[in-house]
Design an enzyme around this catalytic site. Structure first.
Site, PDB file in Angstrom:
ATOM      1  N   ARG A 129      27.478 -18.692  25.527  1.00 45.17           N
ATOM      2  CA  ARG A 129      28.787 -18.222  25.987  1.00 45.17           C
ATOM      3  C   ARG A 129      29.419 -19.293  26.873  1.00 45.17           C
ATOM      4  O   ARG A 129      28.716 -19.983  27.631  1.00 45.17           O
ATOM      5  CB  ARG A 129      28.660 -16.922  26.801  1.00 45.17           C
ATOM      6  CG  ARG A 129      28.339 -15.674  25.981  1.00 45.17           C
ATOM      7  CD  ARG A 129      29.494 -15.263  25.066  1.00 45.17           C
ATOM      8  NE  ARG A 129      29.220 -14.049  24.325  1.00 45.17           N
ATOM      9  CZ  ARG A 129      28.790 -14.008  23.058  1.00 45.17           C
ATOM     10  NH1 ARG A 129      28.547 -15.134  22.399  1.00 45.17           N
ATOM     11  NH2 ARG A 129      28.620 -12.859  22.452  1.00 45.17           N
ATOM     12  N   HIS A 169      33.046 -21.416  17.741  1.00 41.99           N
ATOM     13  CA  HIS A 169      32.171 -20.228  17.840  1.00 41.99           C
ATOM     14  C   HIS A 169      31.655 -19.840  16.439  1.00 41.99           C
ATOM     15  O   HIS A 169      31.935 -18.746  15.941  1.00 41.99           O
ATOM     16  CB  HIS A 169      32.929 -19.042  18.473  1.00 41.99           C
ATOM     17  CG  HIS A 169      31.998 -17.971  18.986  1.00 41.99           C
ATOM     18  ND1 HIS A 169      32.199 -17.328  20.177  1.00 41.99           N
ATOM     19  CD2 HIS A 169      30.861 -17.442  18.460  1.00 41.99           C
ATOM     20  CE1 HIS A 169      31.227 -16.433  20.361  1.00 41.99           C
ATOM     21  NE2 HIS A 169      30.402 -16.494  19.325  1.00 41.99           N
TER      22      HIS A 169
HETATM   23  P1  NDP Z   1      17.889 -12.063  23.339  1.00 39.85           P
HETATM   24  O1  NDP Z   1      18.250 -10.932  24.230  1.00 39.85           O
HETATM   25  O2  NDP Z   1      16.962 -11.806  22.196  1.00 39.85           O
HETATM   26  O3  NDP Z   1      17.250 -13.243  24.215  1.00 39.85           O
HETATM   27  C1  NDP Z   1      17.706 -13.583  25.476  1.00 39.85           C
HETATM   28  C2  NDP Z   1      16.722 -14.549  26.117  1.00 39.85           C
HETATM   29  O4  NDP Z   1      17.271 -15.007  27.358  1.00 39.85           O
HETATM   30  C3  NDP Z   1      15.373 -13.892  26.445  1.00 39.85           C
HETATM   31  O5  NDP Z   1      14.329 -14.795  26.196  1.00 39.85           O
HETATM   32  C4  NDP Z   1      15.485 -13.612  27.944  1.00 39.85           C
HETATM   33  O6  NDP Z   1      14.257 -13.602  28.626  1.00 39.85           O
HETATM   34  C5  NDP Z   1      16.313 -14.802  28.391  1.00 39.85           C
HETATM   35  N1  NDP Z   1      16.984 -14.515  29.668  1.00 39.85           N
HETATM   36  C6  NDP Z   1      17.891 -13.556  29.957  1.00 39.85           C
HETATM   37  N2  NDP Z   1      18.256 -13.599  31.246  1.00 39.85           N
HETATM   38  C7  NDP Z   1      17.549 -14.607  31.794  1.00 39.85           C
HETATM   39  C8  NDP Z   1      17.461 -15.144  33.109  1.00 39.85           C
HETATM   40  N3  NDP Z   1      18.190 -14.650  34.124  1.00 39.85           N
HETATM   41  N4  NDP Z   1      16.632 -16.169  33.318  1.00 39.85           N
HETATM   42  C9  NDP Z   1      15.874 -16.674  32.312  1.00 39.85           C
HETATM   43  N5  NDP Z   1      15.900 -16.213  31.048  1.00 39.85           N
HETATM   44  C10 NDP Z   1      16.726 -15.185  30.798  1.00 39.85           C
HETATM   45  O7  NDP Z   1      19.254 -12.667  22.801  1.00 39.85           O
HETATM   46  P2  NDP Z   1      19.531 -13.485  21.446  1.00 39.85           P
HETATM   47  O8  NDP Z   1      18.525 -14.563  21.345  1.00 39.85           O
HETATM   48  O9  NDP Z   1      19.675 -12.557  20.307  1.00 39.85           O
HETATM   49  O10 NDP Z   1      21.000 -14.078  21.754  1.00 39.85           O
HETATM   50  C11 NDP Z   1      21.229 -14.919  22.858  1.00 39.85           C
HETATM   51  C12 NDP Z   1      22.724 -15.134  23.057  1.00 39.85           C
HETATM   52  O11 NDP Z   1      23.249 -15.971  22.028  1.00 39.85           O
HETATM   53  C13 NDP Z   1      23.611 -13.886  22.951  1.00 39.85           C
HETATM   54  O12 NDP Z   1      23.570 -13.128  24.150  1.00 39.85           O
HETATM   55  C14 NDP Z   1      24.973 -14.466  22.673  1.00 39.85           C
HETATM   56  O13 NDP Z   1      25.665 -14.709  23.890  1.00 39.85           O
HETATM   57  C15 NDP Z   1      24.676 -15.798  21.999  1.00 39.85           C
HETATM   58  N6  NDP Z   1      25.108 -15.816  20.607  1.00 39.85           N
HETATM   59  C16 NDP Z   1      26.002 -16.778  20.195  1.00 39.85           C
HETATM   60  C17 NDP Z   1      26.407 -16.849  18.898  1.00 39.85           C
HETATM   61  C18 NDP Z   1      27.312 -17.932  18.429  1.00 39.85           C
HETATM   62  O14 NDP Z   1      27.731 -17.935  17.260  1.00 39.85           O
HETATM   63  N7  NDP Z   1      27.625 -18.922  19.248  1.00 39.85           N
HETATM   64  C19 NDP Z   1      25.940 -15.890  17.896  1.00 39.85           C
HETATM   65  C20 NDP Z   1      24.996 -14.937  18.405  1.00 39.85           C
HETATM   66  C21 NDP Z   1      24.620 -14.895  19.717  1.00 39.85           C
HETATM   67  P3  NDP Z   1      13.141 -12.479  28.309  1.00 39.85           P
HETATM   68  O15 NDP Z   1      12.639 -12.813  26.921  1.00 39.85           O
HETATM   69  O16 NDP Z   1      12.130 -12.676  29.337  1.00 39.85           O
HETATM   70  O17 NDP Z   1      13.862 -11.160  28.351  1.00 39.85           O
HETATM   71  C1  OXD Z   2      27.386 -12.813  18.950  1.00 38.75           C
HETATM   72  C2  OXD Z   2      28.350 -13.841  18.742  1.00 38.75           C
HETATM   73  O1  OXD Z   2      27.137 -12.445  20.075  1.00 38.75           O
HETATM   74  O2  OXD Z   2      28.937 -13.946  17.670  1.00 38.75           O
HETATM   75  O3  OXD Z   2      26.827 -12.355  17.937  1.00 38.75           O
HETATM   76  O4  OXD Z   2      28.549 -14.661  19.652  1.00 38.75           O
END
Ligand code: NDP
Ligand code: OXD
Length: 306
Positions: A221, A269
């Site tokens: 993001r 994006h």
């Molecule tokens: P998940 O919820 O599966 O994974 C999030 C990860 O971040 C977990 O490993 C979590 O740790 C870690 N995390 C969260 N908060 C913290 C923190 N404060 N400190 C350290 N680690 C932290 O999400 P996804 O992998 O499915 O997606 C990640 C992000 O990708 C989405 O939220 C979205 O914003 C972005 N995205 C972007 C897209 C694009 O096209 N650009 C498309 C899809 C998603 P833990 O495992 O310990 O909980």
């Molecule tokens: C998502 C994205 O969160 O498209 O899936 O960024």
């Protein structure tokens, strides 16, 4: 059972038709203001009115992985919020992230410029050991990206909130290990969710800890990055470049400094797109599971923010 669809920036009809075909016993309709109360909703960037009117939903299914925008809305506490769990996104994220890293590591932009100028040039091969890559966030997407990078034999580090064990990845966890994680990396890939804890996490101090000549790939993001700090570190030479797929304001405003910066690659994006058919199959399966009283993966913890 009644399912309502409210997906802004996307055509709602294919979602409605797909869900109807997957759940023939349900009534699936496209939401309009004043529509009758539904049991389940499929949403992307709905207006606040939607949740004000649909306060009795059992669950709202987000058609993306990130729920930062959704969690800014007032949603009845009895409504479960469920995000997409991969649904074809992790392989896209892995190919996009590996491409960005390899393009930088192999200096492909430089070769392309040389070829365009009619120059047959060689650069000294870089040592992989000098390009440790760090992945912030080791969830559904980050873990897949980290594993994919190990295939190319980069030293790979990962950082998450809770400790992980991933073959070939040196895993760090929590705030206490954050600085050590950053200092170990030259290339940084961000796949964290946007939460109050992670907003502005990529700033002058944290990016300054990367090894000199660092490269930043932001796929999560725009709110994770302090834009001016990133530009300053690029201009000062501490960072060699950045690939940015996400921005504070999207579409990226025409006057924004990222567009024309010579060290920044902008993409709109698009690193991992929502695939409608896969997503409908996943959501329909989860609605059926919830109806049977079973738990589903991908339920958002509102307090944690992801
Ligand atoms: P998940 O919820 O599966 O994974 C999030 C990860 O971040 C977990 O490993 C979590 O740790 C870690 N995390 C969260 N908060 C913290 C923190 N404060 N400190 C350290 N680690 C932290 O999400 P996804 O992998 O499915 O997606 C990640 C992000 O990708 C989405 O939220 C979205 O914003 C972005 N995205 C972007 C897209 C694009 O096209 N650009 C498309 C899809 C998603 P833990 O495992 O310990 O909980
Ligand atoms: C998502 C994205 O969160 O498209 O899936 O960024």
């Amino acid at each position: 059972m009644h399912i309502t669809v409210c997906v802004s920036q996307q055509k709602p009809e294919p979602w409605q038709q797909g869900l109807q075909a997957a759940l023939p016993e349900a009534t699936v309709s496209v939401w309009q203001p004043g529509a009758p109360a539904a049991d389940f909703a499929v949403v992307w960037a709905p207006p606040q009115t939607f949740f004000d009117e649909q306060a009795g939903l059992k669950a709202a299914f987000n058609t993306g992985a990130g729920v930062d925008a959704l969690l800014k809305l007032r949603i009845a506490p009895t409504t479960r919020i469920v995000r997409l769990d991969d649904a074809g996104m992790s392989v896209q994220m892995a190919e996009f992230a590996c491409h960005a890293v390899i393009r930088h590591f192999r200096e492909l932009d430089g070769y392309e410029a040389d070829v365009r100028a009619g120059r047959w040039s060689y650069r000294k091969p870089r040592a992989r050991a000098d390009y440790p890559v760090g992945v912030m966030g080791l969830g559904v997407l980050g873990e897949r990206v980290a594993r994919a990078l190990t295939v190319f034999e980069f030293p790979v580090h990962g950082w998450s909130r809770s400790p992980k064990a991933i073959d070939g990845v040196r895993c760090h966890a929590g705030e206490a290990q954050f600085d050590a994680f950053l200092s170990s990396c030259r290339v940084l890939i961000n796949l964290l969710p946007l939460t109050p804890e992670t907003e502005n996490i990529l700033n002058r101090r944290t990016l300054g800890l990367l090894k000199p000549g660092g490269y930043v790939v932001n796929l999560a993001r725009g709110g994770h990055v302090v834009d001016d700090d990133l530009i300053a570190l690029l201009d000062e030479g501490h960072l060699a470049g950045a690939t940015l797929d996400v921005f504070r304001t999207e579409p990226l405003p025409p006057e924004h400094g990222f567009w024309k910066h010579p060290k920044i690659t902008v993409t709109p994006h698009t690193s991992a797109r929502t695939l409608r058919e896969e997503s409908i199959a996943q959501i329909a399966g989860k609605i059926a599971a919830l109806q049977r009283g079973e738990a589903v993966v991908g339920e958002v913890d509102r307090l944690r923010g992801y």
